[in-house]
Design a protein around this motif. Structure first.
Motif, short mmCIF file in Angstrom:
data_model
loop_
_atom_site.label_atom_id
_atom_site.label_comp_id
_atom_site.label_asym_id
_atom_site.label_seq_id
_atom_site.Cartn_x
_atom_site.Cartn_y
_atom_site.Cartn_z
N SER A 22 0.85 -1.55 0.51
CA SER A 22 -0.18 -0.14 0.26
C SER A 22 0.75 0.84 0.05
O SER A 22 0.28 2.46 0.00
CB SER A 22 -0.97 0.40 1.51
N GLY A 28 4.69 -6.16 0.42
CA GLY A 28 3.11 -5.98 0.93
C GLY A 28 2.99 -5.50 2.31
O GLY A 28 3.44 -6.46 3.37
N ASP A 29 1.35 -5.92 2.64
CA ASP A 29 1.63 -4.81 4.15
C ASP A 29 0.36 -5.61 4.57
O ASP A 29 -1.02 -5.24 3.62
CB ASP A 29 1.77 -3.68 4.22
CA CA Z 1 4.51 -2.24 1.33
#
Ligand code: CA
Ligand code: GLC
Length: 561
Positions: A22, A28-29
């Protein structure tokens, strides 16, 4: 307390590092996950298994936890996590977290204490031993790490060795210590109070080690297995955690269960045992990989035999159905010609062959669009499994390097971990920054955006299949029977419940295959699912299967009492 909701569930596994970024840092998170919950809802799944998001130095991408009650800063904050679980629950999606308690990170506070001195109160949280030989400079036994080399690491501070069945940054916990078991119970209860719906227990069959830690039978790659897989106290320990935590909430506990076979599965998962609800087993994975990493030729008959054996377990046992996860290569590349002309049919056929079985199916991120293995240069591999294999082979016998490269091109865990392919643009819609690992160049063709637009896409087929399976009594409760076991091309089985029968026919070959079905006694059955247009609407004496064709026919059921 237990509603056993998982029997009517389809899981989606998220490997957070590679799912959606994001904030453009290439990783990725959790906010990325939140942004895709409508996508998951639309796919129709009703539960998520989330690979570890706890604080971790990432020697093994989160499977080395340094704090069980905190979120990894790269992934977000506890507030983000709370928002994520709320938003999942609002959409009717349950959350199963990963529980990694065979070992911790060496950066966990317990281990930091433990290594300080022999009389530290945390010393016995881990497995410390004196070395062999006069000066104690030889490891205490011959066990090997699953990531190559000895499973023991010498620690200067106290002149002793600690056990690590995975990397040296993953010291094994000492489950024989009642305090360790209490810690695990407390951790589980902590997350249950925050609303999680269950756990996937990492390498849970390794937790009990044989008394005296005896040497294993010689094996250059995996030594010691017989002394810690399903060890002496495994049932006692699982039963205790179940009693004091898992059974107190409406949970689902699925154990990653190396060593769980058809013969011993009941002892682990049968409902009356109060241990695990289901097991992630490995026999299917071993059909085409020896010692977990050495590629051998795929054999459909063996594959069918494994599936049929597990399908025939007593009704008190519940299966986990999977082809893919973050440790396994992509199924379209593994079981067929993933880069070929029939990739889509292949992905759909595999989906049918799995999702019509009895048990809880898991879709691993990207599987729903038929993502494939990736071609990597040796230096592009990032996972510890492949990098350690290369390192060891180079050290011990460099001429074998081409073979190591060949094996990893088929087996490396990197194949599953390439970033999720959301669209065809640069960054694949996964990130606006530099991705933490290489994105598969085929994202220009294989991606969610184009699949959403195409009614015949793999993704839309998954939606149809998931909707078909959920709340379907025949699939959830029906009996199982295999047909044509000796056929080397086709996997055919029946599911039946209260007079209604589904006949599932899957062509595992990329060629036309005719099949006489007159012996099944289902002539006139109606087509209910197909991965090709224009399959025959009713079943005759024979079916003519196109490359990777899958069909499901239905018959009976009108006379239900
Ligand atoms: Ca991230
Ligand atoms: C499990 C995980 C794998 C990890 C290992 C050690 O097999 O699925 O990713 O490397 O345990 O925690």
């Amino acid at each position: 307390m237990k509603s056993r909701w998982y029997k009517d569930a389809v899981f989606y596994q998220i490997y957070p590092r590679s799912f959606c970024d994001s904030n453009g840092d290439g990783i990725g998170d959790i906010r990325g996950i939140i942004s895709k919950l409508d996508y998951l809802k639309d796919l129709g799944i009703n539960a998520v298994w989330l690979s570890p998001v706890y604080a971790s130095p990432n020697d093994d991408n989160g499977y080395d936890i340094s704090d069980y009650r905190n979120i990894m800063p790269e992934f977000g904050t506890m507030e983000d996590w709370k928002e994520m679980i709320d938003e999942m629950h609002k959409r009717g999606i349950r959350l199963v977290m990963d529980l990694v308690v065979n070992h911790t990170s060496d950066e966990h506070a317990w281990f930091q204490e433990s290594r300080k001195s022999k009389d530290n109160p945390y010393r016995d949280y881990y497995i410390w031993r004196k070395g062999r030989g006069k000066d104690g400079k030889k490891p205490p036994n011959n066990w090997t790490s699953r990531f190559q080399g000895s499973a023991w690491e010498y620690d200067e501070a106290t002149g002793e060795w600690y056990l690590h069945l995975f990397s040296k940054k993953q010291p094994d916990l000492n489950w024989d210590n009642p305090k360790v078991r209490q810690e695990v119970i407390d951790i589980c209860n902590f997350w249950f109070e925050l609303g999680v719906d269950g756990f996937r227990c990492d390498v849970i069959t390794y937790i009990s080690k044989a008394e005296g830690l005896p040497n294993g039978k010689f094996n250059p790659f995996l030594c010691g297995d017989e002394h810690f897989i399903l060890g002496p106290h495994i049932h006692e320990y699982l039963n205790q955690v179940n009693r004091e935590s898992w059974s107190k909430y409406d949970t689902m506990i699925v154990g990653e269960a190396i060593g769980c076979t058809v013969d011993n599965a009941e002892s682990l998962v049968s409902e009356d045992r109060n241990e695990l609800d289901s097991a992630i087993t490995f026999e299917l994975m071993q059909v085409d990989f020896k010692w977990d990493f050495w590629p051998v030729k795929f054999n459909l008959k063996k594959f069918k035999a494994v599936q049929s054996a597990f399908q025939s377990l007593p009704d008190t046992c519940w299966n986990t159905l999977y082809y893919e996860n973050h440790d396994q290569p992509r199924s379209v590349s593994r079981y067929g010609n993933g880069n070929g002309y029939h990739r889509k049919e292949l992905a759909k056929m595999l989906a049918v062959s799995l999702h019509m079985l009895k048990g809880t199916p898991y879709v691993y991120q990207g599987q729903e669009i038929g993502m494939t293995n990736i071609a990597l240069e040796e230096k592009e591999y990032v996972d510890i499994m492949a990098t350690r294999v290369f390192e060891m082979v180079r050290k011990i016998f460099p001429p074998l390097m081409p073979i190591a490269r060949w094996a990893m091109a088929k087996r490396a865990r990197d194949h599953a971990r390439t970033p999720m392919q959301w669209n065809g643009k640069q960054g694949a819609g996964f990130t606006t920054g530099k991705p933490w690992m290489k994105i598969n160049p085929n994202h220009s063709d294989v991606n969610v955006e184009s699949d959403l637009k195409n009614p015949n896409s793999v993704l839309n087929f998954y939606k149809q299949l998931i909707a078909f399976r959920l709340h379907n009594d025949v699939i959830i409760h029906g009996t199982y029977k295999e047909y044509f076991h000796n056929n080397k091309n086709v996997y055919c089985y029946e599911r039946a419940y209260r007079g209604k029968r589904y006949i599932v026919i899957c062509n595992f070959k990329e060629k036309n295959v005719p099949l006489n079905v007159d012996t099944i006694g289902a002539k006139g059955a109606k087509l209910v699912l197909a991965n090709y247009p224009k399959a025959a609407e009713t079943m005759g004496d024979a079916v003519f299967l196109r490359p990777y064709e899958a069909v499901v026919y239905e018959i009976g059921g009108q006379t239900e009492a």
